[in-house]
Design a protein around this motif. Structure first.
Motif, short mmCIF file in Angstrom:
data_model
loop_
_atom_site.label_atom_id
_atom_site.label_comp_id
_atom_site.label_asym_id
_atom_site.label_seq_id
_atom_site.Cartn_x
_atom_site.Cartn_y
_atom_site.Cartn_z
N ASP A 1 0.88 -1.19 0.05
CA ASP A 1 0.00 0.03 0.05
C ASP A 1 0.79 1.23 -0.01
N LYS B 1 -3.61 -12.20 -0.21
CA LYS B 1 -5.00 -11.57 -0.47
C LYS B 1 -4.83 -9.85 -0.29
N LYS B 2 -5.54 -9.37 -0.86
CA LYS B 2 -5.40 -7.78 -0.75
C LYS B 2 -5.69 -7.25 0.61
N HIS B 3 -5.01 -6.49 1.13
CA HIS B 3 -4.87 -5.64 2.48
C HIS B 3 -5.45 -6.84 3.60
N VAL B 4 -4.95 -7.80 3.60
CA VAL B 4 -5.41 -8.88 4.44
C VAL B 4 -4.84 -8.58 5.86
N LYS C 1 -8.59 -4.81 11.63
CA LYS C 1 -9.97 -4.06 11.66
C LYS C 1 -10.98 -4.84 11.84
N GLN C 2 -11.06 -6.16 11.51
CA GLN C 2 -12.15 -7.20 12.14
C GLN C 2 -11.99 -7.18 13.73
N LYS D 1 -4.20 -5.53 7.33
CA LYS D 1 -5.08 -4.47 7.70
C LYS D 1 -6.45 -4.87 8.12
N ARG D 2 -6.99 -5.76 7.30
CA ARG D 2 -8.38 -6.35 7.30
C ARG D 2 -8.57 -7.20 8.75
N LEU E 1 -13.21 -13.14 7.69
CA LEU E 1 -13.36 -12.15 7.03
C LEU E 1 -14.26 -12.23 5.98
N GLU E 2 -14.63 -11.42 5.20
CA GLU E 2 -15.88 -11.29 4.23
C GLU E 2 -15.63 -12.39 3.12
N ASP E 3 -14.25 -12.68 2.98
CA ASP E 3 -13.91 -13.60 2.02
C ASP E 3 -13.09 -14.88 2.40
#
Length: 233
Positions: free
Chosen positions: A103, A183-186, A192-193, A188-189, A155-157
């Protein structure tokens, strides 16, 4: 004979996956005719152009380790005029490109090369290339959440977990995580979760390579043994 997407990748233009996308988007011509087939077998006398620029095969492979600073885009160019990784490689005459992405405000180690085959290998999820990050959050991560990161977070995916996690003793709000997901932004995601805001993200290790002794914004050529280890992954 070489397939078209591999030919473009080997030229140092981009990765093989990106080359396939360019072909499917109609940005590649063979002898003046647009082709949409990534697996077209390139003939010796074919003239290959990407965005109307003639592509020539680059047989001399280059490999650099780069310590990316903040506020730098991981692309070859940016329409908004922001600094890109390639701005640091203007002295390199051959066309090189970064392996994977960081990023804009993520710092740390990344590989820059014109080896399309190696880029494809290191970028493909099936190879599970290991990456280590130092994560600084707005508050200390609890022991329970560190254990949860190892077990898996929804996560959502799908479920995602880290391979290793440890607290960095010198900074109470910082931990080190090792992960092989691409996976993208994994990272940070994940945080965040768990209700953490990531204030700083720094990649300290990629595919066994570290940024030790490499100041921000500088690069060095890989050693022969480092290149071989990457190819042996």
């Amino acid at each position: 004979m070489t397939k078209l997407n591999k030919f473009i990748s080997d030229s140092g233009c981009c990765s093989r996956r990106k080359a396939a996308d360019l072909i499917k988007d109609g940005q590649v011509t063979v002898n003046g005719t647009i082709t949409l087939e990534p697996y077209y077998e390139v003939q010796e006398k074919d003239a290959i152009k990407v965005n109307n620029k003639l592509i020539q095969h680059d047989t001399h492979k280059l490999y650099f380790l780069f310590n990316k600073p903040q506020d730098v885009i991981t692309t070859a160019s940016d329409p908004q005029g922001r600094r890109t990784v390639m701005d640091f490689f203007k002295r390199i005459k051959s066309r090189v490109f970064p392996v994977g992405r960081l990023d804009r405000n993520t710092t740390g180690v990344m590989l820059v090369t014109n080896d399309g085959d190696l880029t494809q290998k290191l970028s493909h999820p099936k190879f599970g290339v290991s990456k280590t990050y130092h994560v600084t959050t707005h508050k200390p991560v609890t022991k329970e959440h560190m254990e949860l990161l190892l077990k898996g977070v929804k996560l959502e995916d799908g479920f995602m977990k880290v391979d290793k996690v440890r607290r960095l003793t010198q900074r109470k709000n910082s931990i080190s995580v090792t992960i092989h997901s691409g996976k993208k932004h994994v990272v940070k995601r994940l945080f965040k979760q768990l209700r953490y805001f990531v204030e700083r993200l720094d990649r300290t290790r990629f595919a066994g390579l570290t940024k030790q002794g490499l100041p921000l914004g500088t690069y060095r050529p890989l050693l022969k043994e480092e290149i071989q280890k990457l190819k042996d992954l």
